[in-house]
Design an enzyme around this catalytic site. Structure first.
Site, PDB file in Angstrom:
ATOM      1  CG  HIS A 156      -2.121  -0.844   1.103  1.00  0.00           C
ATOM      2  ND1 HIS A 156      -2.086  -2.208   1.347  1.00  0.00           N
ATOM      3  CD2 HIS A 156      -3.389  -0.563   0.720  1.00  0.00           C
ATOM      4  CE1 HIS A 156      -3.287  -2.720   1.139  1.00  0.00           C
ATOM      5  NE2 HIS A 156      -4.101  -1.752   0.751  1.00  0.00           N
ATOM      6  CE  LYS A 160      -4.019  -0.467   4.685  1.00  0.00           C
ATOM      7  NZ  LYS A 160      -5.355   0.091   4.897  1.00  0.00           N
TER       8      LYS A 160
HETATM    9  P1  NAP Z   1      -7.319   9.990   3.843  1.00  0.00           P
HETATM   10  O1  NAP Z   1      -7.040  10.559   2.503  1.00  0.00           O
HETATM   11  O2  NAP Z   1      -6.353  10.225   4.963  1.00  0.00           O
HETATM   12  O3  NAP Z   1      -8.767  10.504   4.283  1.00  0.00           O
HETATM   13  C1  NAP Z   1      -9.267  10.445   5.589  1.00  0.00           C
HETATM   14  C2  NAP Z   1     -10.112  11.668   5.771  1.00  0.00           C
HETATM   15  O4  NAP Z   1     -10.769  11.608   7.038  1.00  0.00           O
HETATM   16  C3  NAP Z   1      -9.268  12.962   5.792  1.00  0.00           C
HETATM   17  O5  NAP Z   1      -9.874  13.909   4.921  1.00  0.00           O
HETATM   18  C4  NAP Z   1      -9.348  13.404   7.236  1.00  0.00           C
HETATM   19  O6  NAP Z   1      -9.217  14.810   7.374  1.00  0.00           O
HETATM   20  C5  NAP Z   1     -10.731  12.919   7.573  1.00  0.00           C
HETATM   21  N1  NAP Z   1     -11.023  12.934   8.985  1.00  0.00           N
HETATM   22  C6  NAP Z   1     -10.158  12.814  10.035  1.00  0.00           C
HETATM   23  N2  NAP Z   1     -10.835  12.948  11.183  1.00  0.00           N
HETATM   24  C7  NAP Z   1     -12.128  13.147  10.848  1.00  0.00           C
HETATM   25  C8  NAP Z   1     -13.321  13.377  11.597  1.00  0.00           C
HETATM   26  N3  NAP Z   1     -13.308  13.426  12.939  1.00  0.00           N
HETATM   27  N4  NAP Z   1     -14.484  13.545  10.920  1.00  0.00           N
HETATM   28  C9  NAP Z   1     -14.510  13.494   9.593  1.00  0.00           C
HETATM   29  N5  NAP Z   1     -13.422  13.316   8.828  1.00  0.00           N
HETATM   30  C10 NAP Z   1     -12.251  13.137   9.460  1.00  0.00           C
HETATM   31  O7  NAP Z   1      -7.505   8.413   3.742  1.00  0.00           O
HETATM   32  P2  NAP Z   1      -8.140   7.567   2.521  1.00  0.00           P
HETATM   33  O8  NAP Z   1      -7.053   6.996   1.696  1.00  0.00           O
HETATM   34  O9  NAP Z   1      -9.232   8.348   1.893  1.00  0.00           O
HETATM   35  O10 NAP Z   1      -8.739   6.344   3.344  1.00  0.00           O
HETATM   36  C11 NAP Z   1      -9.792   6.545   4.295  1.00  0.00           C
HETATM   37  C12 NAP Z   1     -10.077   5.206   4.962  1.00  0.00           C
HETATM   38  O11 NAP Z   1     -10.543   4.276   3.982  1.00  0.00           O
HETATM   39  C13 NAP Z   1      -8.836   4.555   5.599  1.00  0.00           C
HETATM   40  O12 NAP Z   1      -9.240   3.844   6.751  1.00  0.00           O
HETATM   41  C14 NAP Z   1      -8.370   3.574   4.535  1.00  0.00           C
HETATM   42  O13 NAP Z   1      -7.635   2.477   5.067  1.00  0.00           O
HETATM   43  C15 NAP Z   1      -9.710   3.124   4.001  1.00  0.00           C
HETATM   44  N6  NAP Z   1      -9.703   2.593   2.640  1.00  0.00           N
HETATM   45  C16 NAP Z   1     -10.637   1.643   2.391  1.00  0.00           C
HETATM   46  C17 NAP Z   1     -10.755   1.107   1.138  1.00  0.00           C
HETATM   47  C18 NAP Z   1     -11.830   0.087   0.903  1.00  0.00           C
HETATM   48  O14 NAP Z   1     -11.948  -0.413  -0.226  1.00  0.00           O
HETATM   49  N7  NAP Z   1     -12.626  -0.249   1.901  1.00  0.00           N
HETATM   50  C19 NAP Z   1      -9.911   1.519   0.114  1.00  0.00           C
HETATM   51  C20 NAP Z   1      -8.970   2.518   0.380  1.00  0.00           C
HETATM   52  C21 NAP Z   1      -8.887   3.054   1.658  1.00  0.00           C
HETATM   53  P3  NAP Z   1      -7.751  15.464   7.701  1.00  0.00           P
HETATM   54  O15 NAP Z   1      -6.879  15.050   6.560  1.00  0.00           O
HETATM   55  O16 NAP Z   1      -8.013  16.919   7.769  1.00  0.00           O
HETATM   56  O17 NAP Z   1      -7.332  14.868   9.014  1.00  0.00           O
END
Ligand code: NAP
Length: 267
Positions: A156, A160
């Site tokens: 990844h 992550k």
């Molecule tokens: P990311 O780019 O870091 O996005 C996470 C978002 O959550 C950021 O915008 C962050 O804001 C926000 N956040 C943090 N605290 C929050 C709160 N209290 N309320 C609302 N939003 C908040 O991560 P990503 O790559 O999009 O991944 C997000 C999640 O999905 C992770 O757990 C990842 O492992 C998972 N994921 C799942 C799949 C799947 O197929 N299921 C695929 C890819 C990723 P700030 O940046 O301002 O802190």
């Protein structure tokens, strides 16, 4: 259900997954994006904050968001700790969670399962929304009926937070369900550097690679005398996850308990 409008709220709309989910909700005719949850930008619109094609409001208070927008479904794409809080709040408000956030523990899942039963409301938690990855897990389970020895290598991007990935754990669990526990490798093997043989679940070794440039990839490698079998899936961008998110939002309206893993909602 597919012709009825499903009102959706997205938590984490500015994130890499969240941005794709906002686009999905905006372009899907039977979805209505009614709000978003973020830890900042309270009462700004998605258009103002991230130039999305939506005037839905952002809320920093999830309960206020649910009260005012009355959504059917919460899509959570945040962080494990926040995602768990959001999922519980959604169930308590009668909102069906579709959770892509990874890193939930077995205890978290049990607690959420009990809550869905108490509230008699559906929830889907899917560590991987990519349909190809779900097939890779199913094919791995099938192969494990014939190959006893297997190691999982997941790769990844370096931002992550959790390791091993939810997909790797789920794959190991699915393989474990069809094979007897086996200690792999030489019985006297010794790690010269701690961690060299990776993490272990029921005798299966899991290895996590983190590098910039990667998105989400996994190889499941089986071995027996004279042959190996490698099953590999690659997600090249985050749009690859959105067909699974769409399917989950549609399916969560039809169920009244927690479903963990997309493989349990596709045939
Ligand atoms: P990311 O780019 O870091 O996005 C996470 C978002 O959550 C950021 O915008 C962050 O804001 C926000 N956040 C943090 N605290 C929050 C709160 N209290 N309320 C609302 N939003 C908040 O991560 P990503 O790559 O999009 O991944 C997000 C999640 O999905 C992770 O757990 C990842 O492992 C998972 N994921 C799942 C799949 C799947 O197929 N299921 C695929 C890819 C990723 P700030 O940046 O301002 O802190």
């Amino acid at each position: 259900m597919s012709n009825e409008t499903i009102k959706v709220v997205i938590a984490g709309p500015r994130g890499r997954m969240g941005q794709e989910a906002v686009k999905l909700a905006v372009r899907t005719p039977h979805f209505e994006l009614v709000g978003a949850i973020d830890h900042t930008y309270d009462q700004k619109t998605l258009r103002e904050v991230m130039s999305a094609d939506s005037d839905a409001l952002i809320y920093t208070d999830i309960r206020a968001c649910f009260r005012e927008t009355k959504p059917d479904v919460l899509i959570d794409l945040t962080t494990p700790e926040i995602g768990k809080k959001h999922t519980k709040a959604a169930l308590e408000h009668g909102v069906r969670p579709v959770v892509g956030t990874t890193g939930f523990s077995e205890a978290d899942l049990q607690e959420l399962h009990a809550l869905t039963e108490e509230k008699e409301i559906g929830a889907i938690i899917a560590p991987n929304f990519a349909l190809g990855a779900v097939l890779m897990m199913k094919f791995s389970q099938m192969a494990a009926n014939y190959f006893e020895d297997v190691e999982i290598i997941e790769l990844h991007h370096d931002q992550k937070l959790d390791a091993p990935s939810g997909t790797a754990l789920k794959t190991a669990e699915m393989i474990s369900s069809v094979r007897s526990e086996k200690q792999q490798g030489h019985p006297d093997e010794k790690e010269i550097l701690p961690g060299a043989r990776g993490a272990e679940l029921n005798g299966i070794r899991l290895h996590s690679v983190r590098l910039p440039g990667l998105i989400a990839h996994q190889e499941v490698m089986f071995g027996m005398d004279g042959q190996t079998l490698k099953l590999r899936h690659d997600s090249y961008n985050r749009a690859s996850f959105m067909s699974g998110v769409k399917l989950s939002v549609e399916q969560v309206m039809k169920i009244d308990q927690l479903v963990y893993g997309l493989e349990n909602i596709i045939d």
